[in-house]
Design a protein around this motif. Structure first.
Motif, PDB file in Angstrom:
ATOM      1  N   ILE A   1      -9.046  -4.609   3.519  1.00 23.81           N
ATOM      2  CA  ILE A   1      -7.990  -4.833   2.530  1.00 23.81           C
ATOM      3  C   ILE A   1      -6.660  -4.290   3.035  1.00 23.81           C
ATOM      4  CG2 ILE A   1      -7.200  -4.235   0.212  1.00 23.81           C
ATOM      5  CD1 ILE A   1     -10.132  -4.235  -0.681  1.00 23.81           C
ATOM      6  N   VAL A   2      -6.673  -3.083   3.586  1.00 21.98           N
ATOM      7  CA  VAL A   2      -5.429  -2.474   4.072  1.00 21.98           C
ATOM      8  C   VAL A   2      -4.876  -3.276   5.240  1.00 21.98           C
ATOM      9  CG1 VAL A   2      -4.440  -0.430   5.169  1.00 21.98           C
ATOM     10  CG2 VAL A   2      -6.000  -0.171   3.226  1.00 21.98           C
ATOM     11  N   ARG A   3      -5.754  -3.710   6.157  1.00 22.14           N
ATOM     12  CA  ARG A   3      -5.285  -4.524   7.287  1.00 22.14           C
ATOM     13  C   ARG A   3      -4.621  -5.803   6.795  1.00 22.14           C
ATOM     14  NH1 ARG A   3      -8.816  -8.273  11.301  1.00 22.14           N
ATOM     15  NH2 ARG A   3      -7.075  -9.009  12.575  1.00 22.14           N
ATOM     16  N   LEU A   4      -5.236  -6.429   5.797  1.00 21.24           N
ATOM     17  CA  LEU A   4      -4.682  -7.664   5.250  1.00 21.24           C
ATOM     18  C   LEU A   4      -3.340  -7.413   4.572  1.00 21.24           C
ATOM     19  CD1 LEU A   4      -5.009 -10.673   4.419  1.00 21.24           C
ATOM     20  CD2 LEU A   4      -6.134  -9.833   2.352  1.00 21.24           C
ATOM     21  N   LEU A   5      -3.259  -6.376   3.727  1.00 22.97           N
ATOM     22  CA  LEU A   5      -2.019  -6.107   3.007  1.00 22.97           C
ATOM     23  C   LEU A   5      -0.894  -5.742   3.970  1.00 22.97           C
ATOM     24  CD1 LEU A   5      -3.233  -4.159  -0.162  1.00 22.97           C
ATOM     25  CD2 LEU A   5      -2.880  -6.604   0.168  1.00 22.97           C
ATOM     26  N   ARG A   6      -1.228  -5.035   5.040  1.00 21.63           N
ATOM     27  CA  ARG A   6      -0.199  -4.711   6.044  1.00 21.63           C
ATOM     28  C   ARG A   6       0.344  -5.991   6.673  1.00 21.63           C
ATOM     29  NH1 ARG A   6       1.183  -0.321   9.014  1.00 21.63           N
ATOM     30  NH2 ARG A   6      -0.567   0.869   8.170  1.00 21.63           N
TER      31      ARG A   6
ATOM     32  N   ARG B   1      11.217  -6.142  -2.299  1.00 18.70           N
ATOM     33  CA  ARG B   1      11.131  -7.596  -2.171  1.00 18.70           C
ATOM     34  C   ARG B   1       9.997  -8.035  -1.248  1.00 18.70           C
ATOM     35  NH1 ARG B   1      17.310  -8.435  -0.504  1.00 18.70           N
ATOM     36  NH2 ARG B   1      16.740  -6.509   0.611  1.00 18.70           N
ATOM     37  N   ASP B   2       9.520  -7.132  -0.400  1.00 20.25           N
ATOM     38  CA  ASP B   2       8.478  -7.475   0.562  1.00 20.25           C
ATOM     39  C   ASP B   2       7.078  -7.118   0.075  1.00 20.25           C
ATOM     40  OD1 ASP B   2      10.629  -8.132   2.216  1.00 20.25           O
ATOM     41  OD2 ASP B   2      10.673  -6.121   3.108  1.00 20.25           O
ATOM     42  N   LEU B   3       6.981  -6.470  -1.068  1.00 25.95           N
ATOM     43  CA  LEU B   3       5.674  -6.020  -1.538  1.00 25.95           C
ATOM     44  C   LEU B   3       4.758  -7.209  -1.818  1.00 25.95           C
ATOM     45  CD1 LEU B   3       6.723  -3.169  -3.999  1.00 25.95           C
ATOM     46  CD2 LEU B   3       5.553  -2.895  -1.798  1.00 25.95           C
ATOM     47  N   PRO B   4       3.547  -7.190  -1.303  1.00 22.85           N
ATOM     48  CA  PRO B   4       2.604  -8.280  -1.606  1.00 22.85           C
ATOM     49  C   PRO B   4       2.251  -8.288  -3.094  1.00 22.85           C
ATOM     50  CG  PRO B   4       1.835  -6.952   0.257  1.00 22.85           C
ATOM     51  CD  PRO B   4       2.974  -6.204  -0.370  1.00 22.85           C
ATOM     52  N   ILE B   5       2.098  -9.469  -3.647  1.00 19.38           N
ATOM     53  CA  ILE B   5       1.604  -9.606  -5.016  1.00 19.38           C
ATOM     54  C   ILE B   5       0.086  -9.717  -4.929  1.00 19.38           C
ATOM     55  CG2 ILE B   5       1.638 -10.990  -7.122  1.00 19.38           C
ATOM     56  CD1 ILE B   5       4.433 -11.879  -6.411  1.00 19.38           C
TER      57      ILE B   5
END
Length: 691
Positions: free
Chosen positions: A655-660, A106-110
């Motif tokens: 990108i990884v920093r943002l997705l985290r 449920r927490d996975l970014p789209i």
């Protein structure tokens, strides 16, 4: 055709023909093609149009379709989202460097990846970037991919499986090999007259010509020729008509194995009368010498251009439709005639050869240029056929300059008879026409942000290989978000007004250029003034290499010819919006610490422009590959693919920093929401015992 006569010699002897060129060979192939297109028994036309479709290839011919009305996502797409999240969980945990048990679906970014227009250059940039995304483990955490123009071709090659697999690496290798030759080549004629490729390529245009509208356009011809390069496998034993069916893209989407692709086209709904009036004003402005009159004409033109309207259509493996209209049909039914919400015929799905032409119809804006370029070859045809082609080009010149920056294509109108049933604000007469006109979406917005505005996307990775300044596209995206009432789109003064390659290809910059449009109204006005001419200006540059401006040097060092506040952006810039109207913090990722980043609840945009990368491919300018190129040498293609991969790879950290941050934010929001729900339930259970 029996009365047609062929030229007996090569005209214009000053043309340097290839040594292998033969007039007799050309005429033989055209004669064979004309016979196959004839209506007589035993012709290819007769086989395709009059024979019943193969149910193993076109099972949709046994199905009836209805128009779906509404604003929600269709059921198959909602089912896909569940499957994709289950597939993504392990990959996302690996990308974040945490145990899988710490990740709740449920927490996975789209996350969405959006590819720009720009012909073969954009196609290669998209495929190279997707290859890097796959290698880095990011593609396995992406929910959607989307494209306009050349990026649609990239997604078509990848999702069709024509390369032998559905991996971006294989798709890139296939594209690199196939585009070494132009689609205006003798090999194309061979493919059009030789089984099995002749039926494979010509089925789309012949069925369209024999359909209810009875039309086959130059856009359709262009798509067919283009498909002879992009959608023919090297090993003909793998030739499969299902490669040309968007419906069959579901094979690797339904199970969540790949992100869901969204391809885009637009419909221009400004009346021809208003377009004529705009043109008349522009013509008068060009010759007026009265300053007062010129200002009056400017004001009048501004008012008229504010009414220019485009409708954005989505083409997915599930549905084709328009959010602004709230009407959708199954993708396998596109090309059928509808009335009152139901199909009136059962026809095979519209071939991707036709869609490839629509998605790249910006190229047809330069049709006259192409026609003149190959005119010596065309004069080898019978004079009747040559005159017919010249007449079509001449007829469309006025349309190109008057109403559209690109040439539209006509498809049966699935909205016919639905008057009063579409969303409020729909064009009142759109349900009365027999056809809808579709064209390259790059004429309005050259990066496909629009389809994501209704999908609750958390992050959009924008791959920009277009040749133009991006202020128009960013302003347009912000306007569309505001039109939908989205408060979470990144707003403010940090959009790039232009992109200029640095000498290192990925140099960081600490400063942000000012926003040219200080208010939403001024941004909208700027858009209205430029959207009709943006692509036309690009077309005017078709003969050049379309290189982005390179920095001049002095004593071997880059010369900054602009004020410091207009320093170039890096190879990756990130902005994230906030719904808090009073939030004055910069939307730029580099200006946010971890705490501030977690507080921002808006959509994030990762902007990766196509820029030279001296570390990976020294001395190569990817914009030496023009938007209008019809062939690209294998070495050039590989260099562009390498640059795209390197640019994306160097964006990984951001990108990884943002997705985290988005993942942690969604986790915190979900836990707070659950806590409030439990507290409310407890209060309800205890009732009046709690004061």
């Amino acid at each position: 055709m029996s009365s047609w006569t062929w030229p007996t010699s090569i005209p214009t002897p000053d043309i340097q023909w290839p040594t292998s060129f033969s007039v007799a060979d050309l005429q033989e192939r055209f004669s064979a093609l004309l016979l196959e297109l004839g209506l007589g028994p035993g012709s290819l036309y007769d086989d395709i149009v009059n024979s019943p479709p193969d149910p193993t290839i076109n099972p949709e011919c046994e199905w009836d379709a209805e128009v779906r009305l509404g604003e929600d996502l269709c059921l198959p797409e909602r089912a896909f989202l569940g499957e994709r999240k289950r597939k993504m969980k392990a990959s996302f945990a690996k990308l974040m460097g945490v145990p899988e048990s710490e990740v709740d679906e449920r927490d996975l970014p789209i996350v969405a990846i959006a590819g720009s227009g720009g012909g073969y250059r954009a196609m290669l940039n998209t495929l190279g970037s997707l290859t890097a995304a796959r290698t880095l483990g990011i593609l396995d955490c992406v929910t959607y991919t989307a494209g306009v123009s050349g990026s649609c071709w990239a997604l078509g090659v990848m999702y069709s499986g024509v390369s032998g697999s559905h991996s971006p690496e294989q798709a890139a290798a296939h594209a690199r090999e196939r585009i070494q030759k132009s689609y205006l080549d003798m090999e194309t004629l061979d493919a059009l007259v030789t089984p099995p490729t002749n039926k494979y390529l010509l089925a789309g245009i012949l069925r369209k010509a024999a359909g209810s509208t009875g039309t086959a356009s130059l856009v359709d011809l262009y798509g067919t020729l283009l498909s002879s390069r992009l959608f023919i496998p090297t090993d003909l034993a793998r030739l499969d008509p299902r490669h040309l069916s968007m419906h069959f893209y579901r094979r690797n989407v339904d199970n969540g194995a790949l992100p869901m692709p969204i391809l885009s086209a637009i419909q221009h709904v400004t009346s021809s009368e208003k377009a004529e009036e705009i043109k008349e004003i522009a013509d008068e402005k060009a010759v007026t010498i009265d300053n007062n009159r010129a200002r009056t004409l400017d004001d009048k033109q501004d008012r008229l251009q504010r009414d220019i309207r485009w409708l954005w259509y989505e083409f997915t493996p599930y549905e084709v439709g328009c959010d602004e209209l709230g009407a959708w049909i199954p993708s396998w039914s596109l090309g059928r005639q509808f009335k009152n919400g139901r199909n009136t015929e059962r026809r095979p799905e519209l071939s991707f050869t036709i869609l490839a032409g629509i998605f790249g119809s910006a190229f047809c804006a330069s049709l006259k240029h192409y026609f003149r370029e190959i005119e010596p070859v065309l004069k080898l045809l019978p004079v009747q056929l040559y005159n017919w082609l010249e007449e079509i080009v001449t007829e469309n010149e006025g349309d190109l300059g008057l109403i559209h920056p690109v040439l539209p294509d006509q498809l049966p109108n699935f909205l016919k008879g639905l008057g009063g049933q579409l969303r409020y604000g729909s064009p009142p007469d759109i349900t009365e026409h027999d056809t809808l006109s579709f064209m390259d979406a790059g004429a309005e917005l050259n990066i496909p942000y629009y389809p994501f505005l209704r999908r609750n996307v958390d992050c959009i990775i924008a791959l920009d290989a277009s040749a133009d300044s991006q202020d128009l596209w960013f302003s347009r995206a912000e306007e569309l978000a505001a039109k939908r009432g989205l408060q979470t789109w990144p707003r403010g003064a940090t959009w790039p007004t232009r992109v200029r390659p640095g000498d290192e290809g990925a140099a960081e910059t600490a400063q942000v250029p000012p926003f040219e449009a200080s208010t939403p109204d001024s941004a909208n006005l700027k858009l209205a003034q430029t959207q009709e001419s943006a692509l036309a200006k690009q077309t005017d540059r078709q003969g050049s290499t379309e290189k982005r401006e390179m920095p001049e040097t002095r004593d071997g060092q880059p010369e900054n010819r602009h004020p410091p506040e207009e320093a170039p952006f890096s190879a990756c810039e990130v902005w994230i919006g906030s719904s808090k109207s009073g939030d004055k913090v910069s939307a730029r990722l580099d200006d946010l610490d971890e705490a501030a980043l977690l507080q921002r609840d808006g959509i994030a945009v990762v902007y990766i422009p196509l820029m030279p990368n001296e570390r990976r491919v020294p001395g190569f300018d990817p914009f030496s590959i023009s938007t209008w190129r019809r062939e690209v040498a294998s070495e050039e293609s590989q260099q562009l693919l390498d640059v795209a991969q390197a640019n994306f790879s160097e964006s990984r950290e951001k990108i990884v920093r943002l997705l985290r941050a988005v993942w942690l934010r969604k986790k915190i929001e979900r836990r707070n929401r659950q806590w409030r729900e439990r507290l409310a339930h407890l209060r309800q259970h205890l009732g009046s015992n709690i004061h």
